[in-house]
Design a protein around this motif. Structure first.
Motif, PDB file in Angstrom:
ATOM      1  N   ALA A 301      69.803  57.422  36.418  1.00 41.29           N
ATOM      2  CA  ALA A 301      70.856  57.887  35.530  1.00 41.29           C
ATOM      3  C   ALA A 301      70.575  57.450  34.100  1.00 41.29           C
ATOM      4  CB  ALA A 301      72.198  57.333  35.987  1.00 41.29           C
ATOM      5  N   VAL A 303      72.633  56.192  30.880  1.00 42.06           N
ATOM      6  CA  VAL A 303      73.973  55.654  30.661  1.00 42.06           C
ATOM      7  C   VAL A 303      74.245  55.529  29.176  1.00 42.06           C
ATOM      8  CG1 VAL A 303      73.937  54.407  32.837  1.00 42.06           C
ATOM      9  CG2 VAL A 303      73.161  53.264  30.750  1.00 42.06           C
ATOM     10  N   ASP A 304      75.531  55.504  28.856  1.00 40.23           N
ATOM     11  CA  ASP A 304      75.881  55.244  27.465  1.00 40.23           C
ATOM     12  C   ASP A 304      76.075  53.746  27.258  1.00 40.23           C
ATOM     13  OD1 ASP A 304      78.266  54.565  28.523  1.00 40.23           O
ATOM     14  OD2 ASP A 304      79.390  56.288  27.731  1.00 40.23           O
ATOM     15  N   GLU A 307      77.706  51.665  29.815  1.00 33.91           N
ATOM     16  CA  GLU A 307      77.093  51.691  31.144  1.00 33.91           C
ATOM     17  C   GLU A 307      77.595  52.854  31.986  1.00 33.91           C
ATOM     18  OE1 GLU A 307      74.794  49.321  32.666  1.00 33.91           O
ATOM     19  OE2 GLU A 307      74.480  48.650  30.610  1.00 33.91           O
ATOM     20  N   PRO A 309      77.419  56.549  33.382  1.00 38.90           N
ATOM     21  CA  PRO A 309      76.368  57.551  33.498  1.00 38.90           C
ATOM     22  C   PRO A 309      76.759  58.817  32.730  1.00 38.90           C
ATOM     23  CG  PRO A 309      77.055  56.771  35.662  1.00 38.90           C
ATOM     24  CD  PRO A 309      78.034  56.245  34.686  1.00 38.90           C
TER      25      PRO A 309
END
Lengths: 948, 526
Positions: A301, A303-304, A307, A309
């Motif tokens: 994933a 993630v930003d 955290e 996704p």
């Protein structure tokens, strides 16, 4: 050795058994199949054997050659493949890590670029100038700016500028940031930063920087945005050398896969399950097959900063090299396997033929032998173990054949000898035995002469030619025995030698023998010669001589063994015969001796009968005399007993007359002197006092004098003259001071009477005493007489009477009173029931026991008599404390005539008689003695049943 | 035969499976930490470098300790304590049954030994010069006595509340180990901590393993490896590849990388420090609070924090970071207002207190400090900001030791400076930086030379009170007063940053930036 292991050993020997110790029974069982080898009769050999053996060989060799090859090949291939597979997985994993790193580095780079752009002082100036100036700035600065969408906001957050850098406008259409976006707000707070965001279904990376002038005043905010799309993925692919997939949460992925004509593949849709797994669990690796190729895909994933996704990135590593390797490996495996199989097959066929042929030849040989064809020969050329085997086989066959022939011959001999042995054993007459032996040997062995000497004679045993059989040349049957016997006399010397040495003599050619040659020639036995002893345990019972004619074959070891065995049997038979003869002689002698001895015994017996009668008479006499002696003893005692009271009575009677005279005189004297009243008083005094004084014992010595003084004092006090004189008399009478007081009272005042009263009193007392003495003596005599009467019991002599044993004991004690006068007799009588006894005989027992005790005590000591009753018997113990019976004599004391007394003093029958009487009652008399305590115990049964 | 073949294949398959698991064939019970430098030594009484303190913190314990992630004191080796009414005698009740790593028992004698080693010059293992830092913390102690095997009494020259915070730092060592190793205790540490030293390869790594007889809650991981990775970029690469679990000292530029990486986490915590712009209150016009306040208004902390600290800091309101228990937000908060600053200064200029034409000397360190990664940049920001309100300054950049010396001599008009609290106690910041006793030329730590009897009294009272709420009140008063007087402009409290693998759970940073290792465990990989 245990039976289990012994059995096969014997079995293996059986076909060749010449073992003389083996049982006849077993040997006989073999006779029906003489010479039969122990090879099982095999079924006819199937012609299929050859190919079958070969087939097995081929298969075994194929296995031996192929299996290891296959195992190694499969193992190696699987190891290589799995390591390739895992290498591929790791590669995909690593590529993903690198890909992710590249993405994030791109973000970082965007941030750097953003910071650089924002730091430009020109930009800060242009910000206040408007779009035209910004365009000018951009044209100037564009070289530093990446392909991205650039947006500028003023300090208040208003969008002032928006351009797409690097062409390809379509990519950037929807990636712009709104003025209200938190990112813009952060930039207005001087924050620099980068972010990954989700815009629609795309992941967009952004960078923000505040635009500040030299005084740190905020002029605006710059934002750069770039989507992570196919073009972006292409960029990463270039650095990664692997295909890249990148996409949003929906699972629609931009990929770098190319079609065969170089066109980018369309968007790829990720399966929802796969997508969720990646978003939830993180990194996943799996295979993916596409028209453009086969891949190993690793995905994770994106993630930003919270955290969360927001997208998915994957890398796809081409699996084709692995697949090609697999195919190659499989092809190599199959080709190699086939070649190996072919090679092994050819090799196996060749070798199986090479090995199979000689084995089949051997098999044919073995089959021939098993059929009984011992003439079969295996012809084989070559120089290997199989040829050796064939040679050994041929040797074996010929040896087998020889053995078979020899065995048959031996078997016949054994059977014959066995029969002979049985024949010999079946007779017991010595001469018959001898003849049978000789006949048997002659029949069994091909001999010229057979002779048997037997050892005879007791002290000096010598040899006697017992039987012989000889053959003359040219005569088919054996010669008559007598003639043969005559001819063997020359061989006696040899026989003697054998007997003495107990060694077999064996000559190959008798005539040539240096020692015996002469004798042999004399006997005409020139050929092979054997002389063997008939050995029985410790001695030699005979000698057997066997000789063959000059031209005959010599005796073999087997012959000798057979002869030895036969000689054993013959020896046994001879010994049996000899023993039989001896036993028969001995038995006759014994019979004769028994008859003689019987006659002697009869004579002795009648003499003994007579002597026994004499003895019985003597014994009766002895018993009688003992009884008489006992009676005599009794009588002596009784006489004494009676004598003493008689003497006392006589003495008393002698004093009666003067005493009566004096009493009369005293009476008249008193009548003169005393008044009537006094007379009455004195008379009553005398009547009252005299009998009591007469009963008193007489005081003597010091006691009498003391009494006299006290009485004298009383009398003096009463004023009686001559008190002292009177008191001596009174004391003699046994008078006490109290009595004296009474006397004084009776006298009253006239003391002159005192002397007269005392004199009268003295005589009164004397008379009373005399009467008492006589009465006593008479009573004693009566008692003795009564005892005598009871002792003899003349009226009840022959029957048992229920009697009180104490009575008998007492009677006996009375009768023996005299003998026991210096002996203390203690009675410890218990409760006794009436016991059925012969009273007079039992009294003799008491008499004997008590008298024995008295004699043992030597007249002084203590005799204790204990009685008591137990459950079934009563006992009477006579115990003395004399020196006791010596231990060595204790066992003999009840024997007749045993006595420890000097000769003539006792008959020695007393205790014997006592024992006999007690025995007669069914009781027991026992003695237990030690110095100081000798116990004779009589036990008598309380009932007649018990007595019986 | 067939079975053997099957077994062999199964074994090969097993090997195969092992190699495919992400390629990290490491002991899962071991935590690997990448640090920029090696420990200097593990005798706790003489170590001062951050790495040694961090490792030492696992090996040793004090009588008290901090609650995880805070500077609040809670019982440590001592289960409880009490003070005499005059506050001069402290009695500590030791927990029974505690043993050192060498198996010797922890008792009152051992505690006394650890103190005498530091304080008693006659002690055979007296630390001498090497113990100067600790002695400065414990200078109030007059006597340490073992009353019973489990009771220790500490006597003080005067009541001194920060003692507890100091005790939380001061490690108790095994007397037997000191006797055995002496100087070499630095390579043979023996304490009571949850971990014991397993191996130390100087320049490479330090390995500690779980102490099996630890008295408290056992740590979750069996082993911790502190690996020396000097290059910051390499630390991040190792972390990314999974070769290490924790990396410290991450470059500020790369922190966004860590933040955005799905496999990595960035942990940060406010540090127990403060950066500030100090006025030399002994020199005009800075002896005038109005001048100081006006200038304070002209300084915008936000861009400084964002641009010079790269956002890894908090704008400061006062001397204490907000994570401190004694933190107090002053009511008299001076906001950023350039216009008002200019106006006030103009008024002061008219009044003659302030001469705009004078150029003042602004001293700053040229060396980065933990509390200030780019001091020069901050100084230039400040210079620019001051010039915006008409205050002209000349920047004097010097290496830190020289810079510090100059400030202690009072050479400066203005100075950019900072301080890290030695202990968790607010006293270690407030007293050190604001009490007049520390405003002595030549050795000053109060480099504003701020002298205020009221503040002095409050600080001493707070030292002498053992009641937490009383102390909180006293320190609030101090902060209020200082905010008003503005002897210096607080600028920022730095943030300490640690990067970890995402699968690690239970990572809590202490105010000194150390992860609470004992409570870390490894979750499933992402």
């Amino acid at each position: 050795m245990s039976d289990r292991t012994a059995a096969p050993a014997t079995d293996s020997k059986r076909p060749l058994a010449v073992d003389t110790s083996s049982s006849w029974e077993r040997t006989r069982k073999l006779t029906p199949v003489p010479g039969s080898p122990r090879i099982p009769r095999a079924a006819p050999i199937a012609p299929a054997l050859r190919p079958r053996l070969r087939t097995r060989l081929v298969i075994a060799m194929l296995f031996a050659a192929l299996v290891p090859v296959l195992i190694v090949a499969v193992l190696a291939t699987s190891v290589i493949l799995s390591s390739l597979e895992s290498g591929l997985r790791e590669d995909a994993d690593r590529q993903l890590t690198v890909g992710l790193n590249l993405v994030l580095r791109s973000v970082e780079r965007l941030g750097d670029e953003c910071n650089q752009v924002s730091a430009s002082a020109i930009l800060a100036d242009a910000m206040s100038g408007g779009a035209a100036e910004l365009d000018a700035w951009l044209a100037d600065a564009q070289v530093h700016v990446p392909s991205a969408r650039l947006q500028l906001f003023d300090a208040q957050g208003q969008a002032v500028y928006d351009r797409t850098l690097g062409g390809a406008t379509a990519r950037f259409t929807d990636v712009d940031v709104k003025p209200t976006d938190p990112l813009v707000a952060a930039g207005r707070r001087w924050a620099r930063g980068v972010s990954l965001e989700r815009v629609g279904d795309r992941v967009v990376m952004r960078a923000v920087s505040p635009v500040i002038d030299s005084s740190l005043a905020l002029k605006g905010v710059i934002v750069l945005s770039t989507p992570l799309d196919g073009d972006f993925a292409d960029g990463i692919k270039g650095a990664l050398a692997a295909d890249v997939m990148i996409g949003g949460l929906s699972g629609d992925m931009y990929t770098t896969f190319r079609s065969s004509v170089g066109r980018r593949s369309e968007l790829m849709q990720l399966a929802p399950g796969e997508r969720d797994a990646i978003l939830k669990q993180g990194r996943r690796i799996r295979d993916l097959d596409l028209p453009s190729g086969r891949y190993k895909v690793a995905a994770t994933a994106i993630v930003d900063s919270t955290e969360e996704p927001i997208g998915i990135i994957g890398v796809a590593v081409d699996r084709e090299p692995l697949a090609a390797t697999k195919r190659l490996a499989l092809r190599s495996l199959i080709a190699g396997g086939g070649l190996a199989l072919l090679f092994a097959l050819v090799l196996a066929l060749l070798w199986s033929r090479r090995l199979g042929a000689p084995i089949a030849e051997l098999h044919r040989g073995a089959s021939a032998v098993s059929r009984g064809d011992l003439d079969h020969r295996i012809e084989m050329t070559g120089d290997d173990e199989l040829t050796d085997l064939a040679t050994a086989f041929n040797q074996m066959t010929s040896t087998l054949k020889d053995n078979q022939a020899r065995l048959a011959a031996r078997m016949r001999e054994i059977v014959a000898l066995h029969d002979a042995g049985r024949a010999v054993s079946s007779v017991i007459d010595l001469d018959s035995v001898s003849r049978k032996i000789v006949d048997a040997v002659a029949r069994t062995f091909d001999v010229q002469l057979v002779a048997l000497w037997l050892v005879e004679g007791g002290a000096q045993p010598g040899l006697r030619a017992s039987a012989a059989r000889a053959k003359r040349p040219g005569v088919s049957s054996a010669l008559a025995t007598d003639e043969a016997l005559a001819s063997v006399s020359a061989l006696k010397e040899v026989a003697e030698k054998v007997k003495a040495s107990r060694q077999t003599i064996r000559l190959e050619r008798a005539s040539d023998d240096p020692t015996h040659g002469e004798a042999m020639r004399a006997a005409g036995t020139l050929g092979p010669f054997v002389a063997l002893p008939l050995d029985r345990k410790a001695r030699v019972v005979g000698v057997l001589v066997v000789a063959r004619s000059e031209d005959a074959r010599e005796f073999s070891e087997a012959d000798l063994n057979l002869l030895t065995t036969f000689a054993d049997q013959a020896g046994a038979a001879v010994e049996n015969a000899v023993l039989y003869q001896e036993v028969r002689g001995a038995s006759e002698e014994l019979e004769r001796k028994v008859r003689l001895r019987t006659a002697e015994l009869t004579a002795i017996n009648s003499e003994l009968g007579r002597a026994f009668a004499d003895l019985r008479d003597t014994q009766a006499q002895l018993v009688l005399s003992e009884r008489m002696a006992g009676l005599g003893l009794l009588v002596a005692g009784v006489a004494h007993e009676i004598n003493s009271p008689s003497a006392a009575i006589r003495g008393s009677i002698d004093g009666l007359a003067p005493a009566l005279t004096r009493v009369t005189r005293h009476g008249s004297e008193l009548a003169e002197r005393a008044s009537t009243a006094q007379r009455a008083s004195i008379t009553s005094y005398l009547e009252a006092t005299a009998p009591s004084l007469a009963e008193r014992p007489l005081a003597t010595g010091i006691a009498a004098r003391k009494l006299a003084r006290e009485v004298s004092a009383v009398l003096e006090k009463a004023g009686i003259a001559d008190a002292q004189l009177l008191s001596a008399d009174l004391a003699d009478l046994g008078m006490t001071p109290a009595d004296a007081g009474t006397l004084v009272a009776a006298l009253g005042t006239d003391h002159a009477l005192a002397h007269a009263v005392v004199a009268a009193l003295t005589d009164h007392v004397y008379l009373h005493r005399t009467a008492s003495t006589v009465r006593h003596a008479v009573g004693q005599i009566q008692r003795i007489v009564g005892a005598l009467k009871s002792y003899s019991h003349l009226d009840q002599q022959a029957t048992r009477v229920e009697a009180d044993l104490h009575e008998g004991l007492e009677t006996t004690l009375v009768l023996m009173h005299h003998a026991l006068r210096d002996i203390v007799v203690e009675r410890h009588y218990g409760e006794l029931p009436l016991v059925p006894v012969y009273v007079d005989e039992l009294n003799q027992v008491w008499t004997n026991l008590i008298s024995n005790a008295q004699q043992a005590l030597g007249g002084k000591g203590t005799i204790a008599i204990e009685t008591g009753a137990e459950a079934s018997y009563v006992f009477v113990r006579v115990i003395d404390d004399g020196p006791g019976v010596p231990a060595e004599a204790l066992s003999q004391i009840f024997e007749p005539f045993f006595t420890t007394k000097p000769k003539g003093e006792g008959t020695g029958l007393g205790l014997g008689i006592a024992k006999r009487i007690v025995d007669k009652h069914g009781g027991k008399l026992r003695c237990d003695s030690r110095p100081g305590r000798t116990v004779f115990e009589v036990r008598l049964p309380t009932t007649l049943e018990a007595a019986a | 035969m067939r079975r053997v073949v099957v077994a062999a294949i199964a074994m090969l398959a097993a090997c195969d499976a092992a190699t495919t698991t992400r390629g990290l064939r490491r002991d899962p019970g071991a935590l690997v930490v990448a640090k920029p430098s090696d420990v200097q030594g593990l005798d706790p009484a003489i170590i001062t470098d951050a790495e040694s303190i961090e490792v030492g913190g696992l090996l040793y314990e004090g009588l008290a300790r901090w609650k995880p992630g805070t500077t609040d004191v809670e019982p440590g080796l001592a289960a409880s304590w009490s003070t005499s009414p005059d506050g001069k005698q402290w009695t500590f009740e030791l927990r029974p049954g505690i043993v050192f790593h060498d198996g010797s028992p922890l008792d009152a004698t051992a505690v006394v030994y650890s103190f005498e080693r530091l304080l008693d010059p006659k002690h055979p293992h007296y630390l001498g010069e090497r113990g100067v830092f600790w002695r400065s913390l414990f200078k109030e102690i007059t006597k340490v006595t073992a009353l019973t095997p489990l009771r220790v009494q500490i006597e003080m020259g005067r009541p001194f509340a920060p003692l507890l915070g100091n005790l939380a730092l001061y490690p108790i060592v095994s007397p037997a180990a000191v006797e055995t190793w002496g100087e070499e205790l630095r390579t043979h540490p023996v304490g009571t901590g949850p971990y014991e030293l397993e191996a130390w390869s100087p320049g490479e790594s330090v390995v500690v393993r779980r102490f099996q007889r630890y008295w408290g809650t056992p740590p979750l991981l069996e082993r911790i490896v502190f690996r020396v990775v000097v290059d910051a970029r390499q630390r991040l690469v190792d972390l990314e590849s999974g070769a290490v679990d924790i990396a410290t000292a991450i470059l500020p530029d790369e922190q966004s990388f860590v933040e955005l990486h799905p496999d990595l986490d960035l942990h940060h915590v406010p540090g127990n420090d403060v950066s500030y712009l100090a006025f030399n209150t002994q020199k005009p016009p800075f002896d005038h609070p109005a001048v100081r306040r006006a200038m304070a208004r002209g300084i915008n902390k936000e861009p400084i924090v964002q641009l010079a600290f790269q956002a890894r800091a908090l704008p400061a309101n006062g001397a204490l970071p907000p994570s401190q228990w004694a933190y107090h937000e002053p009511k008299a908060k001076l906001g950023y207002d350039v216009k008002r600053a200019r106006d006030e200064l103009a008024k002061l200029a008219v009044a003659g207190t302030w001469d705009p034409s004078v150029r003042y000397k602004l001293y700053a360190s040229s060396t980065p400090r933990p509390y200030s990664p780019q001091p020069e940049r901050v100084a230039r920001f400040l210079q620019e900001a001051l010039s915006q309100i008409g205050v002209q300054t000349d920047l004097v950049l010097q290496p830190h030791p020289v810079h510090r010396k100059s400030l202690q001599q009072g050479e400066h008009d203005l100075a950019l400076f900072g301080w890290i609290g030695d202990t968790g106690d607010p006293d270690s910041i407030l007293y050190v930086l604001l009490h007049s006793a520390n405003a002595v030329l030549g050795s000053a730590t109060n480099i504003a030379f701020y002298r205020d009897p009221g503040v002095d009294k409050l600080l001493v009272d707070a030292q002498q009170s053992t009641d937490q709420s009383t102390r909180t009140g006293l320190y609030a008063a101090v902060q209020e007063r200082v905010a008003e007087d503005m002897p210096w402009v607080p600028i920022a409290h730095s943030e300490l940053v640690v990067a970890t693998r995402h699968e690690l759970q239970g990572v809590v940073l202490s105010p000194f930036g150390q992860p609470g290792y004992a409570r870390i465990r490894r979750g499933p990989a992402r």
